[in-house]
Structure formats: structure tokens, C-alpha cells
Design a protein around this motif. Structure first.
Motif, short mmCIF file in Angstrom:
data_model
loop_
_atom_site.label_atom_id
_atom_site.label_comp_id
_atom_site.label_asym_id
_atom_site.label_seq_id
_atom_site.Cartn_x
_atom_site.Cartn_y
_atom_site.Cartn_z
N ARG A 41 24.08 74.48 64.20
CA ARG A 41 23.72 74.76 62.70
C ARG A 41 23.62 72.92 62.48
O ARG A 41 24.59 72.18 62.85
CB ARG A 41 24.67 75.32 61.60
CG ARG A 41 24.79 76.76 61.95
CD ARG A 41 23.59 77.52 61.75
NE ARG A 41 23.92 79.13 62.04
CZ ARG A 41 23.50 79.77 62.95
NH1 ARG A 41 22.97 79.04 64.03
NH2 ARG A 41 23.78 81.09 63.10
N SER A 43 23.05 70.65 58.39
CA SER A 43 22.52 70.62 57.03
C SER A 43 21.88 69.25 56.59
O SER A 43 22.09 68.37 57.18
CB SER A 43 23.85 70.76 56.16
OG SER A 43 24.58 71.96 56.32
N GLN A 48 20.73 74.64 55.20
CA GLN A 48 21.38 74.82 56.34
C GLN A 48 20.11 75.27 57.41
O GLN A 48 19.86 76.13 57.12
CB GLN A 48 22.78 75.72 56.25
CG GLN A 48 23.51 75.67 57.68
CD GLN A 48 24.50 76.58 57.76
OE1 GLN A 48 24.28 77.67 57.81
NE2 GLN A 48 25.71 76.14 57.89
N TYR A 68 15.14 77.56 58.39
CA TYR A 68 16.04 77.48 57.30
C TYR A 68 15.89 79.21 56.89
O TYR A 68 14.95 79.23 55.89
CB TYR A 68 15.63 76.53 56.08
CG TYR A 68 15.79 75.15 56.74
CD1 TYR A 68 17.11 74.44 56.44
CD2 TYR A 68 14.71 74.43 57.32
CE1 TYR A 68 17.34 73.24 56.87
CE2 TYR A 68 14.92 73.06 57.73
CZ TYR A 68 16.03 72.29 57.63
OH TYR A 68 16.37 71.05 57.81
#
Length: 92
Positions: A41, A43, A48, A68
Motif C-alpha cells: 500500500r 498513500s 491510499q 485506489y
């Protein structure tokens, strides 16, 4: 547009959205037989990002696909779409 890695067409669509120089392909264009799970993952201002790995002809390309699930309001147009990097060619 086509997303190609190791000679395999990973996604193909005439309906891509370009954001920050990346082509985001619709979910239905992604050939799932070439994808595998990833825990990765990251951001950004878009939200995220979740990742998928590619597996083609016995070769793994970890985290080469991102999407996303819940993009920010500013990136709402890429919800349900997938983008590529790490050697995946985008061709017209």
C-alpha cells in the motif's frame, strides 16, 4: 490503449483516464489471469493506493499494478481503474 508486459496484453481499452501522466484503465479491461495479490500500500493526495503483482510466463513483477479503492474527491475519476508501472508498456 494497451498495457503490455513480457509480451502479454494485461489491459486494453479505448476508455482510459490520464492523471499525472498515467493511463488508468477500467476494471473490466484488466486481464485478471495475469494478476496476483499484493499486500503493498502507499498513500498520496489521491488516497491510499492498493497494488497487484503481475505473473506472466513464469515471471513475477511485484506491485506493478495500482488502484485506489477509495480515491480522494480530487481523484474521483480514477475510482475502479488500474494503472501500471515497473516495466509495463503503455501503447496506443
Amino acid at each position: 490503449m494497451k498495457a503490455i508486459w513480457k509480451g502479454a496484453v494485461i489491459a486494453e481499452s479505448e476508455d482510459t483516464v490520464v492523471l499525472d501522466g498515467n493511463h488508468y484503465f477500467p476494471a473490466e479491461s484488466l486481464k485478471r489471469e495475469f494478476t496476483s495479490f499484493s499486500n503493498h500500500r502507499s498513500s498520496s493526495e489521491k488516497g491510499q493506493a492498493h497494488y497487484l503483482s503481475l505473473f506472466v510466463n513464469g515471471e513475477l513483477n511485484p506491485d506493478a499494478v495500482w488502484f485506489y479503492p477509495e480515491p480522494s474527491e480530487a481523484a474521483a475519476q480514477i475510482k475502479g481503474r488500474y494503472a501500471f508501472w515497473k516495466g509495463v508498456e503503455i501503447v496506443d
